[in-house]
Design an enzyme around this catalytic site. Structure first.
Site, PDB file in Angstrom:
ATOM      1  N   TYR A   1       0.828  -1.194  -0.064  1.00 54.77           N
ATOM      2  CA  TYR A   1       0.161  -0.012   0.137  1.00 54.77           C
ATOM      3  C   TYR A   1       0.890   1.324   0.047  1.00 54.77           C
ATOM      4  CZ  TYR A   1       1.078  -0.093   4.785  1.00 54.77           C
ATOM      5  OH  TYR A   1       1.773   0.070   6.071  1.00 54.77           O
TER       6      TYR A   1
ATOM      7  N   SER B   1       5.927   1.769  10.050  1.00 54.00           N
ATOM      8  CA  SER B   1       5.973   0.620   9.280  1.00 54.00           C
ATOM      9  C   SER B   1       4.540  -0.330   9.644  1.00 54.00           C
ATOM     10  CB  SER B   1       7.118  -0.188   9.844  1.00 54.00           C
ATOM     11  OG  SER B   1       7.118  -0.899  11.089  1.00 54.00           O
ATOM     12  N   LYS B   2       4.220  -0.859   8.778  1.00 53.05           N
ATOM     13  CA  LYS B   2       3.271  -1.774   8.810  1.00 53.05           C
ATOM     14  C   LYS B   2       3.194  -2.721  10.138  1.00 53.05           C
ATOM     15  CE  LYS B   2      -0.124  -4.172   5.887  1.00 53.05           C
ATOM     16  NZ  LYS B   2      -0.354  -4.651   4.673  1.00 53.05           N
ATOM     17  N   ARG B   3       4.273  -3.315  10.163  1.00 54.65           N
ATOM     18  CA  ARG B   3       4.673  -4.288  11.102  1.00 54.65           C
ATOM     19  C   ARG B   3       4.344  -3.959  12.590  1.00 54.65           C
ATOM     20  NH1 ARG B   3      10.510  -6.828  11.319  1.00 54.65           N
ATOM     21  NH2 ARG B   3      10.072  -5.943  13.152  1.00 54.65           N
TER      22      ARG B   3
ATOM     23  N   GLY C   1       1.835  -1.720  13.156  1.00 53.16           N
ATOM     24  CA  GLY C   1       0.640  -1.613  13.205  1.00 53.16           C
ATOM     25  C   GLY C   1       0.079  -0.141  12.820  1.00 53.16           C
TER      26      GLY C   1
END
Length: 480
Positions: free
Chosen positions: A14, A252-254, A256
């Site tokens: 994304y 970062s997506k990690r 959340g």
RNA sequence: GCCUCCGUGGUCUAGUGGCCUAGGACACCGCCCUCUCAAGGCGGCAACACGGGUUCGAAUCCCGUCGGAGGUGCCA
């Protein structure tokens, strides 16, 4: 000269907020300068490509309101705008560079390099390719390539001297060539690496200003070396600091951290997000904080850019969003809030009135359901809620208040707010009790909540006479 | 480790040698308003990373230290 800028994301997922901000600034600068904004997809790493990512990027950019003048699905005179569709362009340029001495073919295998790197690491040294293949003759190289041996093309960085570039934000940056490695320009799969593709495409597309993340700050001197080898005119560079989640981690997506899509889905308004993102690392120079996109296009200036990384503050975004919600036309709010009212099971009530009550209290749309769901189902509550020092109430007072309220409410046939208000107030005045002593317990009795969007009268109106009395009687019954 | 960059309140920032006893905003705290909450009004807490210089004068210039980030990939 017309300014031409480009936003060049990789379709690896994304569009994260840092990327969105880069896109925004790139777009704003082009618009401010009356220039051209281009979208280019950098998909040369086939392995990292995520299916569907390109469409998500298009959607996010469109949703943010950033219209591009040239790009995939828009066209333009410098296309194609997707790098894998330009693959035939790079090898000839690479060989031209080889002719000019700026690059050379290399046959070293990945495995060999990996071992060498590890060995180096073990010794605590920085790995640097030793230019082993630079010594291979043109003839031998040709023979091996013709025989089908895999190879890459590496940049031939001088062993001595300085490499440098000038950045609008960071100024002159200079490094010793001796610290630079010969990076791979063309991969064995025939596609270019970013290091090469960005230079070739920026040149071919006539890009005048490169705005990009600061992760490229330290490799930019190398890119300049490439421009010099080719004899091409260099673009103006503007490196943008990173957007962080806290002092030491970037978004970062990690962890959340939300993407632009996530935020939209949670009920943040795109105008609010764009406004907020614009101010994250850029300042108009004064205290103004609210800007529409067209206004930003007007006032944006590279001078307002900040050099240090900025932390994404959800609290401030939330505040800004609530301001946007409050300022939006009522009909728009009603339309946006309706799906959330439906989700909360309160769509059968007078949603116009509910929306009037809610608009000023909505920070983010997804917070609507927990605020209004008590209207659908009466929650269980503790009688301790009747005790409120400032209202001068407790369960004993509540018993009187509720009896009084009930006696008034049952007589009302015209269930309108004004009528409920007048009847109740008249009765309270006659009883000698304080407003709060009756209204607070009543609100608790029919909502079960310590706080509600609106007072006892509004809540009673929304619930309707029948439901109000039903809840009231039930609450009276359970009083100690 | 090496290379590059960054460093104003918890956060986003204004500030480019005197206008700074450092301004605004978010968050937080208190008071007012008020049938709760929210909004609004008023007030408060809170920063120039540290140490040396330069200068009549430094948040602003220089050096060092510390802290943080990025790079060091046939990723971008």
């Amino acid at each position: 000269m017309t300014v031409r800028t480009r936003f060049a994301p990789s379709p690896t997922g994304y569009l994260h907020l840092g990327g969105l901000r880069t896109a925004l600034y790139t777009y704003l600068f082009a618009r401010k300068m009356g220039g051209v904004f281009i979208l280019r997809i950098e998909d040369t790493d086939q392995e990292r490509e995520v299916p569907g990512a390109i469409d998500r990027i298009y959607a996010s950019i469109r949703e943010a309101g950033l219209t591009y003048d040239e790009g995939p699905n828009v066209g333009g005179d410098y296309g194609p705008y997707i790098q894998t569709q330009r693959r035939h362009l790079y090898a000839p340029k690479a060989w031209e560079l080889v002719e000019r001495g700026g690059a050379y073919p290399c046959f070293c295998t990945k495995e060999w390099l990996e071992d060498a790197r590890k060995a180096c690491e073990a010794r605590g040294e920085t790995f640097k390719y030793d230019k082993h293949c630079l010594g291979i003759s043109k003839e031998e190289a040709k023979r091996r390539i013709d025989a089908g041996e895999p190879y890459v093309i590496r940049q031939n960085v001088p062993l001595t001297g300085k490499a440098s570039f000038d950045d609008v934000l960071f100024g002159h940056i200079e490094v010793d060539c001796s610290t630079l490695d010969d990076s791979v320009l063309m991969k064995a799969d025939g596609l270019p690496t970013y290091n090469f593709a960005n230079v070739v495409d920026d040149h071919l597309m006539g890009i005048t200003h490169v705005l990009r993340g600061s992760e490229y700050l330290s490799s930019s001197p190398k890119y300049n070396l490439l421009y010099e080898s080719f004899g091409w005119e260099k673009p103006v560079y503007v490196h943008l600091p990173v957007v962080m989640r806290d002092a030491s981690h970037k978004l970062s997506k990690r962890f959340g951290d939300p993407s632009f899509e996530d935020l939209l889905q949670r009920g943040f308004l795109r105008e609010a997000i764009v406004n907020f993102i614009a101010l994250l690392g850029w300042s108009p120079g004064d205290d103004r904080e609210f800007f529409t996109l067209p206004e930003l296009e007007e006032v944006f200036d590279l001078k307002g850019l900040n050099k240090s990384p900025s932390i994404f503050d959800m609290d401030k975004l939330t505040w800004m969003n609530s301001e946007y919600v409050r300022r939006m036309p009522f009909e728009d709010y009603l339309a946006m809030a309706t799906p959330w009212f439906e989700a909360a099971g309160v769509a059968h009530l007078d949603t116009r009135r509910l929306a009037e009550l809610m608009q000023g209290r909505t920070e983010v749309l997804d917070r609507i359901p927990p605020m209004v769901d008590f209207l659908a189902t009466m929650p269980d509550f503790d009688v301790a809620l009747y005790t409120h020092k400032k209202m001068k109430t407790d369960p004993q007072v509540a018993a009187q208040a509720l009896a009084l309220a009930k006696s008034v409410l049952v007589t009302i046939s015209d269930w309108r707010e004004e009528v409920i208000h007048e009847s109740l107030m008249a009765a309270i005045a006659a009883s000698g009790m304080k407003n709060g002593q009756v209204l607070w317990p009543l609100r608790i009795a029919i909502s079960g909540r310590e706080s509600t969007p609106g007072g006892a009268i509004e809540i009673a109106y929304l619930l309707g006479k029948e439901e109000t009395l039903r809840r009231l009687e039930r609450s009276i019954a359970v009083l100690p």
